[in-house]
Design a protein around this motif. Structure first.
Motif, short mmCIF file in Angstrom:
data_model
loop_
_atom_site.label_atom_id
_atom_site.label_comp_id
_atom_site.label_asym_id
_atom_site.label_seq_id
_atom_site.Cartn_x
_atom_site.Cartn_y
_atom_site.Cartn_z
N SER A 476 0.84 -1.18 0.00
CA SER A 476 0.00 0.00 0.00
C SER A 476 0.87 1.23 0.00
CB SER A 476 -0.92 0.00 1.21
OG SER A 476 -0.16 0.16 2.38
N GLY A 477 0.24 2.36 -0.20
CA GLY A 477 1.00 3.61 -0.22
C GLY A 477 0.55 4.46 -1.37
N HIS A 478 0.29 5.71 -1.03
CA HIS A 478 -0.16 6.69 -2.01
C HIS A 478 0.85 6.83 -3.14
CE1 HIS A 478 -1.43 10.55 -3.55
NE2 HIS A 478 -0.35 11.14 -3.12
N LEU A 479 2.11 6.76 -2.79
CA LEU A 479 3.20 7.01 -3.75
C LEU A 479 4.11 5.80 -3.64
CD1 LEU A 479 4.73 10.54 -4.06
CD2 LEU A 479 6.26 8.61 -3.96
N PRO A 480 3.76 4.72 -4.33
CA PRO A 480 4.40 3.43 -4.04
C PRO A 480 5.90 3.40 -4.34
CG PRO A 480 2.74 3.23 -5.81
CD PRO A 480 2.67 4.62 -5.30
#
Lengths: 491, 491
Positions: A476-480
């Protein structure tokens, strides 16, 4: 006592100025002095005093100078004096092998600073406190000087320094005085806005004023700036320029702010040259086009002469031998449409915003999300410095980062998973251009930006970049990112 | 037709405005519409229409809205509507668990933008093209509205949108109109400078103007903003604030620009609260101190009431229940010294520069060379967004980054070898402050910066940071790094 608008000075050294030779002046500068020197775009820098200091250092004088220049300067300072070991600390930018090597060997305490804020940083004591300003001029009198081929930070430096040394260079024509438009800002907190309302407007005077009591010496010189030598654009340069031109044509067509009065900034070098070639004869070259940048080079003079460009504003005239000859033989022909400003005006955030500038700057690398590395290879090794790109990329109406997709003869991708040094963040990069395409990042969330940027990478590197993005997206992560492999690409 | 300066409006809904209920308005918004909404600092945001849209989404309506807000907004939009799956794209900032989670799961296409440039980005079509502006007001009439607790980007959004929906909130007092100073800039390339010459100066009017033909609906509401709840500063907060205060006192003493009229910006939260506590009773709280920032919170009202602070300018009144009561019961008492501006004025680079602002902002982490991470944990997971810190850190006369030296209960160092996400570069960070010390980076080359920053790290982490720096220094490079181990610290 009169500082002339264009000419009419009774000789180059007016009034009761103490003319001395460079060796004498150099001998009077303390070993650990802080010098603030003129020069921007490697022109308009002092030539005799740095060479005299270099000679003294080579002869065994133990110099440990701090030197802050306007921008890049030529060989007298950043080759001769640096190679002689005379410089201990250096700001804000360099562009020579000697200075770069010394910085990377950490023998020279270099600190990289942007351009627009530097005059304030020096004048108001936040960065250095100059003992002596050493500046080149075409003429000097009691309390004034007229700069030569660059204005740079000179108005601030002569105010900040305790003493002023002026190199009056007979090889720089008096007619250069017609180009300058010098204004000096009051300090905060009560400084007003900059009064310049259009890229070509003149609101100041030719002369830089200073306290006449500070004038310690005038040194006579007679030596041109080292001229620029431009290589012809490569096929890659031309493809990048064509892609940038497509971006610009679309912007003029679709963006009313840009369409109203296209105003460009771009840097010196192969990108700038190729872009000027592409502009010439394009639909943008209609005589309404304006340049509001840092440095004026030959191609801008061609565009002006051809009626393609309306006006060019900058802080430096960085020309080839031919360009110098053209301007020096008939400065009045160019002075109407060319303005040289102090670099805190040429690069002023407020004016870049107010004029709706389209900034086109190169880079060393760009990562998947639009963070840009302009200064360091492998996160560590300095190239030149951030220079004015930071001022333009941040404040432009449209920010284009244009770079070749590969370096090192094609062995290295300039598009990387994660920039190992960030000079411009994702927040500032609107469009990325390479010879392979255009990535318009505006409004896109990170993964969409990455997908667009990968299409600008060299085809051979795209599969690995896609594999990185896929691997990063497993978490996960907005800005992988996958930090464990993010730097595998960087030697 | 008259938009009043302070009061005198004949009721809150003037003239022939189409009053509708929120459900009806929500039903008329297209499933994939682009909404531009008011709100900044989680106040002054629309409440009824987002809740009605959320209810529709929960009832099965297939919404995929694009939403651009002024800054952070409250639960109606960023909890209820986002959790209901109604938002597909979101700009420029969020501060809720629901929005953060959705962004990090990449279910919400969030794009992080700074504040100062956003009005232009939306108004001139570079980011999104809003269909409907949904904005909260204390009063509305034909072609005007008076904002409530925040001005934010509302002046730009009502101009950019095709239609305007105004939520008139009876729980927000009419007296708020005394706080607003609304000016609207012309587009580039012929926009003039911002005319505001001091932090407290008013140059505009209370009302936001828009084309009266665009007014699609007025919705009546009666619900206060969700109040802020402030925890008491911890011992660490207080030590950080004391160190910041030391920096400020030194600056006032030694820097004539700051000494002439100290002007601070700091953010909401534990740092801001602790700093206001430290300021109160300090030598800076002499009644000449000025605040030029984004958000006004309770502590600033205390400083004003105590005569410690001369004036506070921002774009949002983000208050506790007590603070709301104080202001709402007697707005005239505060309105003389408190100005609420559009956020492209509160955060304007040119004004931050002109006023010589000292910016104090927190961060997630800082690396050895002064690159600052404000937004992402482990390079990937979004916290809130960059917000206005980017505007202030870049343009301030003095930029202080203040943060606790550890996170996760002391297990993690916030001082790291290399920032895994860079929001503010080394070029902008003047001073780093933690509870352990102060690192003044100005004028220092990279290695000296690193040595100073390591002294601000928690003692337990300093040996490993020194070992990293030593290892990096085994190789050449102006800004030494060992990329193979740079991220070993980041989980």
């Amino acid at each position: 006592m009169t500082a002339p608008r264009t000419a009419g000075v009774a000789g180059r050294v007016n009034g009761d100025c103490p003319v001395k030779d460079a060796t004498t002046v150099a001998a009077g500068i303390a070993d650990d002095a802080t010098l603030a020197v003129s020069g921007f775009g490697s022109v308009g820098d002092p030539k005799a005093v740095p060479r005299a200091l270099a000679a003294a250092a080579r002869d065994g004088r133990d110099l440990a100078l701090t030197v802050v220049s306007g921008g890049s300067v030529g060989d007298p300072l950043d080759t001769d004096l640096v190679a002689a070991g005379g410089v201990a600390r250096r700001y804000p930018y360099q562009a020579t092998t000697a200075a770069r090597t010394a910085a990377n060997e950490r023998e020279l305490a270099f600190a990289d600073r942007g351009i627009a804020g530097l005059s304030d940083e020096v004048r108001f004591g936040r960065l250095v406190d100059p003992d002596v300003a050493v500046v080149e001029a075409v003429a000097v009198g009691p309390g004034w000087l007229i700069p030569s081929t660059s204005v740079g930070q000179t108005p601030a430096y002569v105010r900040a320094a305790d003493e002023v040394v002026v190199e009056v260079n007979d090889a720089q024509p008096m007619g250069l005085s017609a180009f300058h438009d010098v204004v000096v800002r009051d300090p905060p907190p009560d400084r007003g806005p900059l009064a310049v309302s259009a890229p070509g407007e003149r609101v100041g005077e030719s002369a830089v004023r200073f306290d006449p009591e500070k004038l310690r010496a005038v040194v006579r010189t007679d030596r041109r700036d080292d001229p620029y030598e431009f290589r012809d654009p490569t096929a890659t340069d031309r493809r990048i320029a064509d892609n940038v031109l497509t971006v610009l044509e679309r912007a003029v067509d679709r963006d009313p702010v840009i369409g109203a009065a296209p105003t460009l900034q771009f840097g010196v070098g192969s990108l700038g040259n190729a872009l000027m070639g592409a502009l010439s004869g394009s639909s943008l070259a209609d005589g309404e086009l304006r340049y509001y940048g840092e440095v004026i080079q030959d191609g801008l003079l061609d565009l002006l002469a051809d009626g393609d460009l309306a006006v060019a504003s900058a802080t430096s005239l960085a020309l080839s031998v031919d360009g110098q000859d053209r301007v020096f033989d008939a400065p009045e022909r160019y002075a109407e449409d060319v303005v040289l400003r102090p670099s805190n005006v040429s690069n002023a955030p407020s004016l870049i915003d107010r004029f709706g500038v389209v900034a086109v700057n190169s880079a060393v690398g760009v990562d998947l999300y639009g963070h840009v590395n302009s200064t360091h290879v492998s996160g560590a090794r300095l190239i030149n410095g951030i220079g004015g790109s930071v001022d333009f990329n941040r404040n432009a109406h449209l920010t284009v980062v244009a770079l070749p997709a590969t370096a090192a003869g094609g062995d290295v991708s300039t598009v990387v998973p994660l920039a190992s040094h960030v000079d411009h963040t994702e927040h500032d990069t609107d469009v990325v251009v390479t010879e392979h395409g255009v990535a318009d990042l505006r409004g896109k969330p990170p993964v969409a930006r990455a997908e667009a940027i990968i299409e600008c990478a060299a085809p051979a590197f795209r599969p690995d970049l896609r594999a990185y993005l896929d691997r990063a997206r497993e978490s996960s992560g907005h800005l992988p990112h996958d930090l464990s492999t993010a730097f595998d690409w960087q030697s």
